[in-house]
Scaffold this active site. Structure first.
Site, PDB file in Angstrom:
ATOM      1  N   HIS A 132      -7.495  -5.652  -0.736  1.00 17.53           N
ATOM      2  CA  HIS A 132      -6.360  -4.729  -0.808  1.00 17.53           C
ATOM      3  C   HIS A 132      -5.060  -5.487  -0.618  1.00 17.53           C
ATOM      4  CE1 HIS A 132      -4.068  -1.151  -0.609  1.00 17.53           C
ATOM      5  NE2 HIS A 132      -3.910  -1.130   0.701  1.00 17.53           N
ATOM      6  N   SER A 163       0.831  -1.193   0.000  1.00 20.23           N
ATOM      7  CA  SER A 163       0.000   0.000   0.000  1.00 20.23           C
ATOM      8  C   SER A 163       0.869   1.248   0.000  1.00 20.23           C
ATOM      9  CB  SER A 163      -0.942  -0.064   1.206  1.00 20.23           C
ATOM     10  OG  SER A 163      -2.055   0.749   1.020  1.00 20.23           O
ATOM     11  N   ASP A 193      -8.979  -3.862  -6.238  1.00 18.68           N
ATOM     12  CA  ASP A 193      -8.450  -3.297  -4.994  1.00 18.68           C
ATOM     13  C   ASP A 193      -9.208  -2.008  -4.664  1.00 18.68           C
ATOM     14  OD1 ASP A 193      -6.822  -1.869  -3.067  1.00 18.68           O
ATOM     15  OD2 ASP A 193      -5.177  -3.215  -3.606  1.00 18.68           O
TER      16      ASP A 193
END
Length: 539
Positions: A508, A248, A480
């Site tokens: 995610h 991320s 995502d």
């Protein structure tokens, strides 16, 4: 939910091999930072000409030679001590508070490691779960250091460093627990001027509090500075090149490192990639659309199940969304009990965050259905409040981690704000609501918080090419919610040695989340340096 969702790996309650822990992605908090990412180009930038003929900044590499002023930092020795779970060691590393003025003082950074279990180690593997604001050390001790594949842990010392301003590394401090409760409960879909003024007032109070309690740090928590700290750590650990897995927001840290130090790139995995070339408004709109995509997938799954409180078989995702929005409107007018010891009730803002939290990982969808059923049919908001508290990292004592504080501090420094006034939000509301009929309004207003930040942004949108770097694996998940797939496609194209690995699925990030195809491709790269084939797709 006044802040954009921290970009972290999803939080999980069960532990399975390589599955991520959760806050550092579900991670987070939709409340404190509208900008969301992208690094400051204070390290220098060059210009690239786009297809339209416009000049676009490109992050420039730093000189290969270490400046003499930084030599004491690169030559320092860490004093390791046992800490936390058995087998882990911790130390404190120093870095210059201001890289442009190394004599202006230090920042102390917390570091942790777990030694390789095998004899023929490949070096250190630095991990970061995202945020900004997620604790990498907590992630290492609770998941990566014990949950990564045994063959990876055998060959690498598993290492983590909380970035400057985060958790154990001189954390940014702002509101106390009671003030954060008020902040998180504030209506982020204002219906009139009074509610708009109240929301703006909370943004101002949050920003002013950060400025009052963390003035020394706020100008020096950019992604570029955190990436430069990573290079000091690499040198102190004795590694000629950096091996790294970032998820991320951690992909932005890793990509920024590669752009600044391309010749020191070892094996880099960037999972759930961020596109540094986007401005904060585009980032926020893309993420709004990403959460809508995830919600559509949840809705399709929900109506096929007997315990779906939002509609039965045959209901469309649009109808499911309409029912959820109607429920949010009811909560806006009449919050429901939660059984919380401090007397908190479930209103629209906390309920929305609870739903968004479950969008990070499809394994949370069952929990969300149960929480919605209790709230909609029994006036019991405990389940959705639990999801929201997990997202904000609030414990049962009413204490918050500094996730949301650090999240805002980094985001508001890295990019200029998406909006600078309520009038701008109102103007763009239709575009956000088009991107997500369910979440668009709330996420648009959440994008206002950096407008009142006490420190001006030092960064700007830019490309990262990292010319000359070894192959870098960029991982993107097609549905995502937090880091849309096209961001991974864009970053892989920007990086001169980028190799895109695609997971066709939900949730995610992808590594360690159930796909043997993804895991085997990344494990092989980390162990032997061979990137996945061009165009590799997994499901």
């Amino acid at each position: 939910m006044h802040t954009w969702p921290p970009l972290r790996r999803p939080r999980r309650t069960s532990r399975t091999p390589i599955r991520s822990r959760a806050t550092t992605r579900v991670a987070g908090a939709l409340l404190t930072a509208a900008a969301m990412l992208v690094s400051a180009c204070s390290a220098g930038s060059s210009m690239t000409t786009t297809s339209s003929g416009a000049a676009e900044p490109t992050l420039a590499a730093l000189p290969r030679a270490t400046p003499s002023a930084l030599a004491p930092y690169y030559d320092q020795h860490l004093s390791w001590r046992a800490c936390g779970v058995a087998g882990f060691q911790c130390a404190t590393m120093k870095a210059p508070l201001d890289y442009a003025n190394a004599g202006a003082g230090d920042v102390k950074l917390a570091v942790a490691r777990k030694a390789a279990t095998g004899k023929d180690r490949l070096g250190s593997l630095l991990v970061n779960p995202g945020g900004p604001g997620g604790s990498a050390i907590s992630y290492l001790q609770q998941y990566a250091g014990i949950g990564y594949p045994a063959e990876i842990r055998a060959m690498y010392d598993m290492v983590a460093m909380d970035p400057r301003g985060v958790s154990r590394s001189e954390p940014v401090e702002c509101l106390d627990g009671r003030q954060m409760d008020t902040f998180t409960e504030t209506d982020t879909t204002p219906d009139d001027q009074r509610e708009t003024n109240e929301l703006v007032g909370q943004f101002r109070k949050f920003a002013e509090s950060c400025g009052a309690h963390s003035a020394r740090l706020l100008r020096h928590v950019s992604t570029v500075e955190a990436a430069r700290d990573m290079d000091i750590l690499r040198a102190v650990l004795g590694d000629p090149k950096l091996n790294y897995v970032g998820a991320s927001y951690g992909t932005l840290l890793g990509a920024t490192y590669a752009g600044l130090f391309p010749d020191r790139v070892g094996r880099l995995v960037l999972d759930g990639a961020v596109d540094p070339s986007l401005d904060s408004l585009r980032v926020n709109l893309d993420q709004t659309a990403g959460f809508e995509t995830a919600f559509q997938a949840f809705a399709k799954d929900c109506v096929r199940r007997s315990d779906c409180p939002l509609g039965g078989k045959g209901a469309t995702p649009a109808q499911v969304g309409d029912r959820l929005k109607a429920f949010f409107r009811e909560l806006d007018a009449h919050p429901i009990p939660t059984g919380d010891a401090s007397g908190r009730k479930l209103g629209e803002s906390l309920a929305t965050i609870g739903v968004i939290a479950a969008m990070y990982d499809q394994a949370s969808w069952g929990q969300l259905r149960q929480a919605l059923t209790s709230a909609m049919r029994k006036d019991d908001g405990a389940g959705l409040l639990a999801l929201s508290d997990s997202y904000y990292e609030r414990n049962a004592k009413g204490q918050y981690s500094n996730l949301m504080m650090a999240n805002a501090a980094v985001n508001c420094l890295d990019l200029p704000p998406a909006f600078t006034s309520p009038q701008q939000v109102e103007k763009d509301l239709p575009e956000f609501e088009k991107a997500s009929p369910v979440f668009g309004a709330g996420l648009a207003w959440a994008s206002l918080n950096c407008a009142y930040w006490p420190v001006k942004a030092t960064g700007e949108p830019h490309r990262i090419e990292a010319k000359g770097a070894a192959p870098i694996v960029v991982v993107g998940t097609t549905r995502d919610p937090a880091t849309p797939y096209r961001w991974a496609q864009s970053l892989a194209r920007q990086l001169s040695s980028g190799r895109l690995l695609t997971f066709v699925g939900d949730g995610h990030t992808a590594y360690g989340r159930g796909s043997a195809c993804i895991d085997s491709a990344i494990n092989a790269y980390l162990l032997n340096g061979t990137p996945p084939p061009v165009g590799k797709r997994c499901s």
